[in-house]
Design an enzyme around this catalytic site. Structure first.
Site, PDB file in Angstrom:
ATOM      1  N   HIS A  37       0.834  -1.266   0.154  1.00  0.00           N
ATOM      2  CA  HIS A  37       0.144  -0.052   0.001  1.00  0.00           C
ATOM      3  C   HIS A  37       0.927   1.240   0.097  1.00  0.00           C
ATOM      4  CE1 HIS A  37      -3.148  -2.704   1.277  1.00  0.00           C
ATOM      5  NE2 HIS A  37      -4.030  -2.024   1.071  1.00  0.00           N
TER       6      HIS A  37
HETATM    7  N1  LIG Z   1     -11.953 -10.945   0.502  1.00  0.00           N
HETATM    8  C1  LIG Z   1     -12.943 -10.024   0.335  1.00  0.00           C
HETATM    9  N2  LIG Z   1     -14.055 -10.711  -0.489  1.00  0.00           N
HETATM   10  C2  LIG Z   1     -15.052  -9.915  -0.539  1.00  0.00           C
HETATM   11  N3  LIG Z   1     -15.404  -8.675  -0.134  1.00  0.00           N
HETATM   12  C3  LIG Z   1     -14.248  -8.340   0.454  1.00  0.00           C
HETATM   13  C4  LIG Z   1     -12.920  -9.261   0.827  1.00  0.00           C
HETATM   14  N4  LIG Z   1     -12.371  -8.271   1.456  1.00  0.00           N
HETATM   15  C5  LIG Z   1     -12.944  -6.975   1.844  1.00  0.00           C
HETATM   16  N5  LIG Z   1     -14.171  -7.021   1.088  1.00  0.00           N
HETATM   17  C6  LIG Z   1     -15.443  -6.174   0.925  1.00  0.00           C
HETATM   18  O1  LIG Z   1     -14.369  -4.799   0.915  1.00  0.00           O
HETATM   19  C7  LIG Z   1     -14.859  -3.861   1.856  1.00  0.00           C
HETATM   20  C8  LIG Z   1     -13.836  -2.833   2.200  1.00  0.00           C
HETATM   21  O2  LIG Z   1     -13.538  -2.092   1.048  1.00  0.00           O
HETATM   22  P1  LIG Z   1     -12.158  -1.079   1.039  1.00  0.00           P
HETATM   23  O3  LIG Z   1     -12.332  -0.400  -0.463  1.00  0.00           O
HETATM   24  O4  LIG Z   1     -12.533  -0.149   2.281  1.00  0.00           O
HETATM   25  O5  LIG Z   1     -10.971  -1.986   1.011  1.00  0.00           O
HETATM   26  P2  LIG Z   1      -9.965  -2.085   2.543  1.00  0.00           P
HETATM   27  O6  LIG Z   1     -10.333  -2.944   3.309  1.00  0.00           O
HETATM   28  O7  LIG Z   1      -9.767  -0.682   2.779  1.00  0.00           O
HETATM   29  O8  LIG Z   1      -8.723  -2.445   1.460  1.00  0.00           O
HETATM   30  P3  LIG Z   1      -7.304  -2.297   1.809  1.00  0.00           P
HETATM   31  O9  LIG Z   1      -6.776  -3.824   2.254  1.00  0.00           O
HETATM   32  O10 LIG Z   1      -6.486  -1.963   0.818  1.00  0.00           O
HETATM   33  O11 LIG Z   1      -7.023  -1.641   3.065  1.00  0.00           O
HETATM   34  C9  LIG Z   1     -15.368  -4.433   2.968  1.00  0.00           C
HETATM   35  O12 LIG Z   1     -16.462  -3.978   3.661  1.00  0.00           O
HETATM   36  C10 LIG Z   1     -15.833  -5.802   2.461  1.00  0.00           C
HETATM   37  O13 LIG Z   1     -17.206  -6.004   1.713  1.00  0.00           O
END
Ligand SMILES: Nc1ncnc2c1ncn2[C@@H]1O[C@H](COP(=O)(O)OP(=O)(O)OP(=O)(O)O)[C@@H](O)[C@H]1O
Ligand SMILES: [Mg+2]
Lengths: 137, 228
Positions: A16
């Site tokens: 990241h």
């Molecule tokens: N492995 C997965 N499969 C399906 N949906 C997922 C998965 N991981 C996360 N999500 C979905 O993504 C959403 C979060 O999206 P976001 O864009 O905020 O990603 P993030 O968790 O911040 O990513 P990062 O890992 O870059 O920090 C969650 O609420 C969930 O619904």
């Protein structure tokens, strides 16, 4: 005349953070001259995040013919790396994704690559880095 | 018997081509922009407080590219592939590769067709969902966007060939029910899973944005004047 040296396996570091990716590339490169280590950290505009399209470009830059091992740090870095493999299609045939630790895996993999190991040996070394004895106790 | 052009009759299934898909994406972008703060607040509770910002940034980039992606010569598949690549390279978080893969597989299932009917669209959405779940190694009840999309897409396929506007409305309802059903659960994927038990009782941000995707589809494809 000697045969041209076999190209070394390349490494791609997906984080990241542009600083984490570049710093890890610097660290791993120190012990592995001649190995292509390409950082794919952050978004194109420098923000924190992961970008599978940048990972595709990094894999292309790292591949000297012997394949590439991709190391990803956390969360969506892994999703971006997997997506990059899909975007690469057939060109992903000699690309491997490491499930091992990021920094330690990169250093160990770089050393193995510099020794001329093939892509599966380099991958195995990157993943085995989780068991590296740091002699803490 | 005279032939009725598809979509001309109230409730009839429209054909879905480049303009309809572009409209879907524009509506999705608008709904996400309006809900940006809510999505980010949900993500602040069980994530890293960036879901609304991430998705809004990606969808604004998509909207900016729509004129080019939908230019003459475009097909549904070429438009959706461009959308996928834009999301993959601009969202920055997990939702980038996940929604990106969804649109990529949807594009892949539509072939070179200049427009498709509801059955092909439903099958394409199913392929998109399968791709998303494969990308995330996601299962039902992991508490993610998949928990909203899976029942909604199943409702779409099961509802055909009933009146299209009804089917679309039922699909949104099924998606919202799926989103709410997993709120009490402990998250098993993504950042929220790092919280363990503390994620229980919080609504999932990704499932929330997924319902907006479904609402946008309903609004883009339901014939004018239909409820919704
Ligand atoms: N492995 C997965 N499969 C399906 N949906 C997922 C998965 N991981 C996360 N999500 C979905 O993504 C959403 C979060 O999206 P976001 O864009 O905020 O990603 P993030 O968790 O911040 O990513 P990062 O890992 O870059 O920090 C969650 O609420 C969930 O619904
Ligand atoms: Mg987040």
């Amino acid at each position: 005349m000697s045969a041209p040296p076999r190209p070394a396996v390349g490494l791609v570091l997906v984080s990241h953070s542009p600083l984490v990716a570049a710093g890890t590339a610097e660290l791993a490169g120190q012990m592995a001259p001649g190995v292509r280590i390409v950082a794919a950290g952050g978004l194109a505009d420098g923000r924190l995040g992961t970008d599978a399209v940048r990972v595709v470009a990094a894999v292309e830059a790292a591949d000297g013919g012997a394949g590439v091992v991709v190391l990803a740090d956390l969360g969506s870095a892994v999703l971006a790396a997997r997506t990059a493999l899909e975007l690469l299609g057939e060109r992903a045939a000699r690309v491997r994704l490491s499930g091992g630790p990021f920094v330690e895996g990169a250093v160990v993999a770089a050393v193995e690559a510099s020794l001329g190991r093939d892509v599966d040996r380099v991958l195995a070394a990157a993943e085995a880095a989780a068991g590296l004895d740091k002699h803490v106790r | 018997m005279t032939e009725t052009p598809a979509g001309a009759v109230f409730g009839a299934a429209p054909t879905v081509g480049v303009p309809e898909l572009a409209d879907w994406l524009r509506r999705f972008a608008a709904l996400v922009a309006a809900a940006k703060d809510e999505l980010t607040a949900l993500d602040a509770a069980i994530g890293d407080a960036d879901h609304g910002v991430n998705l809004d940034r990606g969808l604004q980039a998509v909207v900016a590219r729509l004129p080019e992606l939908g230019a003459p010569g475009a097909t549904p598949a070429s438009l959706l592939k461009g959308v996928a690549l834009t999301l993959i390279s601009t969202v920055g978080g997990a939702s980038g590769p996940l929604y990106g893969t969804f649109f990529l597989r949807l594009a892949g299932s539509l072939g070179d067709a200049p427009a498709v009917g509801p059955g092909e669209l439903a099958a394409g959405l199913r392929a998109g969902l399968d791709g998303m779940a494969e990308r995330g190694r996601t299962q039902l009840d992991d508490k993610t966007m998949v928990d909203a999309l899976a029942p909604a897409i199943a409702a779409l396929a099961a509802g055909l060939p009933a009146a299209w506007d009804e089917v679309l409305a039922r699909s949104v309802a099924a998606g919202a029910a799926g989103r709410d059903r997993v709120t009490p659960l402990v998250a098993r994927k993504g950042r929220a899973s790092y919280l363990g038990e503390r994620s229980a009782g919080h609504q999932d941000p990704g499932a929330t944005s997924a319902v907006l995707l479904l609402e946008a589809l309903r609004d883009a494809l339901a014939p004018a004047g239909a409820p919704g």
